[in-house]
Design a protein around this motif. Structure first.
Motif, PDB file in Angstrom:
ATOM      1  N   TYR A  51       0.828  -1.209   0.000  1.00  0.00           N
ATOM      2  CA  TYR A  51       0.000   0.000   0.000  1.00  0.00           C
ATOM      3  C   TYR A  51       0.860   1.256   0.000  1.00  0.00           C
ATOM      4  O   TYR A  51       0.503   2.244  -0.644  1.00  0.00           O
ATOM      5  N   SER A 105     -16.845   7.798   7.167  1.00  0.00           N
ATOM      6  CA  SER A 105     -16.927   6.819   6.088  1.00  0.00           C
ATOM      7  C   SER A 105     -15.634   6.970   5.270  1.00  0.00           C
ATOM      8  O   SER A 105     -14.880   7.934   5.451  1.00  0.00           O
ATOM      9  N   SER A 106     -15.400   6.054   4.352  1.00  0.00           N
ATOM     10  CA  SER A 106     -14.217   6.174   3.486  1.00  0.00           C
ATOM     11  C   SER A 106     -14.273   7.458   2.666  1.00  0.00           C
ATOM     12  O   SER A 106     -13.252   8.125   2.467  1.00  0.00           O
ATOM     13  N   PHE A 126     -13.428  10.386   4.932  1.00  0.00           N
ATOM     14  CA  PHE A 126     -11.982  10.385   5.195  1.00  0.00           C
ATOM     15  C   PHE A 126     -11.232  10.967   4.008  1.00  0.00           C
ATOM     16  O   PHE A 126     -10.302  11.760   4.173  1.00  0.00           O
ATOM     17  N   SER A 127     -11.655  10.614   2.801  1.00  0.00           N
ATOM     18  CA  SER A 127     -11.021  11.144   1.599  1.00  0.00           C
ATOM     19  C   SER A 127     -11.156  12.669   1.536  1.00  0.00           C
ATOM     20  O   SER A 127     -10.189  13.382   1.259  1.00  0.00           O
ATOM     21  N   PHE A 137     -11.487   4.165  13.557  1.00  0.00           N
ATOM     22  CA  PHE A 137     -11.821   3.300  12.436  1.00  0.00           C
ATOM     23  C   PHE A 137     -12.860   2.264  12.849  1.00  0.00           C
ATOM     24  O   PHE A 137     -13.451   1.614  12.009  1.00  0.00           O
ATOM     25  N   ILE A 197      -4.490  -1.754   8.063  1.00  0.00           N
ATOM     26  CA  ILE A 197      -5.820  -1.212   7.806  1.00  0.00           C
ATOM     27  C   ILE A 197      -5.718   0.262   7.427  1.00  0.00           C
ATOM     28  O   ILE A 197      -6.356   0.726   6.481  1.00  0.00           O
ATOM     29  N   PHE A 198      -4.901   1.016   8.162  1.00  0.00           N
ATOM     30  CA  PHE A 198      -4.753   2.442   7.878  1.00  0.00           C
ATOM     31  C   PHE A 198      -4.176   2.676   6.485  1.00  0.00           C
ATOM     32  O   PHE A 198      -4.693   3.509   5.732  1.00  0.00           O
ATOM     33  N   GLU A 211      -4.272   0.799   3.894  1.00  0.00           N
ATOM     34  CA  GLU A 211      -5.273   0.452   2.884  1.00  0.00           C
ATOM     35  C   GLU A 211      -6.304   1.573   2.752  1.00  0.00           C
ATOM     36  O   GLU A 211      -6.653   1.973   1.643  1.00  0.00           O
ATOM     37  N   GLN A 212      -6.783   2.099   3.861  1.00  0.00           N
ATOM     38  CA  GLN A 212      -7.774   3.176   3.819  1.00  0.00           C
ATOM     39  C   GLN A 212      -7.180   4.467   3.252  1.00  0.00           C
ATOM     40  O   GLN A 212      -7.865   5.219   2.563  1.00  0.00           O
ATOM     41  N   ARG A 261      -7.175   3.952  -0.405  1.00  0.00           N
ATOM     42  CA  ARG A 261      -8.565   4.058  -0.869  1.00  0.00           C
ATOM     43  C   ARG A 261      -8.997   5.526  -0.929  1.00  0.00           C
ATOM     44  O   ARG A 261      -9.711   5.941  -1.837  1.00  0.00           O
ATOM     45  N   ALA A 262      -8.572   6.326   0.047  1.00  0.00           N
ATOM     46  CA  ALA A 262      -8.935   7.744   0.071  1.00  0.00           C
ATOM     47  C   ALA A 262      -8.403   8.480  -1.155  1.00  0.00           C
ATOM     48  O   ALA A 262      -9.058   9.381  -1.676  1.00  0.00           O
TER      49      ALA A 262
END
Length: 147
Positions: free
Chosen positions: A24, A82-83, A86-87, A124, A137-138, A140-141, A144-145
């Motif tokens: 990631y 939510s994702s 966060f973005s 989270f 996890i962070f 990956e998020q 994703r953001a």
């Protein structure tokens, strides 16, 4: 390019976590400059509340020395996004501050002084995860953001 610092207590020992985080981090490098800073985890022989507080305080001092830009602490009691939220937070804060430090505490969580310095305490989940898994996890998020 946005600078992101992930400040985490302790080292990752499990190869599967290292590999996932590395993957990631490589993907994130197209969108931001990611630095992962590990601070020493405190060890102690007694399992009392005073010893835990002292350990968190020492770890907290190390974390505070590494913070730059906007500070976000990851903690179960924080605000939930939510994702997509966060973005948006990442873009808005990155535009404003230019650099964001995210903090993952150790086995006993984060010292109150670190949380007090934070611009945001972010959760989270209501669940508590091992700090090594939380790094995966962070990241990956975070990827994703950006996508």
């Amino acid at each position: 390019m946005l600078k992101i610092r992930l400040i985490a207590v302790g080292k990752i020992r499990e190869s599967y976590l290292k590999e996932g985080i590395s993957e990631y981090a490589k993907r994130i490098s197209r969108y931001a400059e990611l630095q992962i800073r590990e601070v020493k985890e405190e060890t102690f022989s007694k399992e009392g509340e005073a010893e835990r507080r002292a350990a968190k305080k020492k770890e907290g001092e190390r974390i505070l020395a590494e913070l730059k830009g906007a500070a976000v602490c990851l903690s179960a009691e924080g605000k939930k996004f939510s994702s997509e939220q966060f973005s948006r937070y990442l873009v808005q804060t990155g535009d404003r501050a230019g650099e964001i430090s995210f903090v993952i505490g150790g086995s006993y969580g984060l010292d109150d002084a670190v949380k007090a310095r934070a611009d945001l305490v972010l959760s989270f989940s209501d669940m508590i995860f091992p700090h090594g898994l939380m790094r995966l996890i962070f990241t990956e998020q975070l990827y994703r953001a950006f996508t």
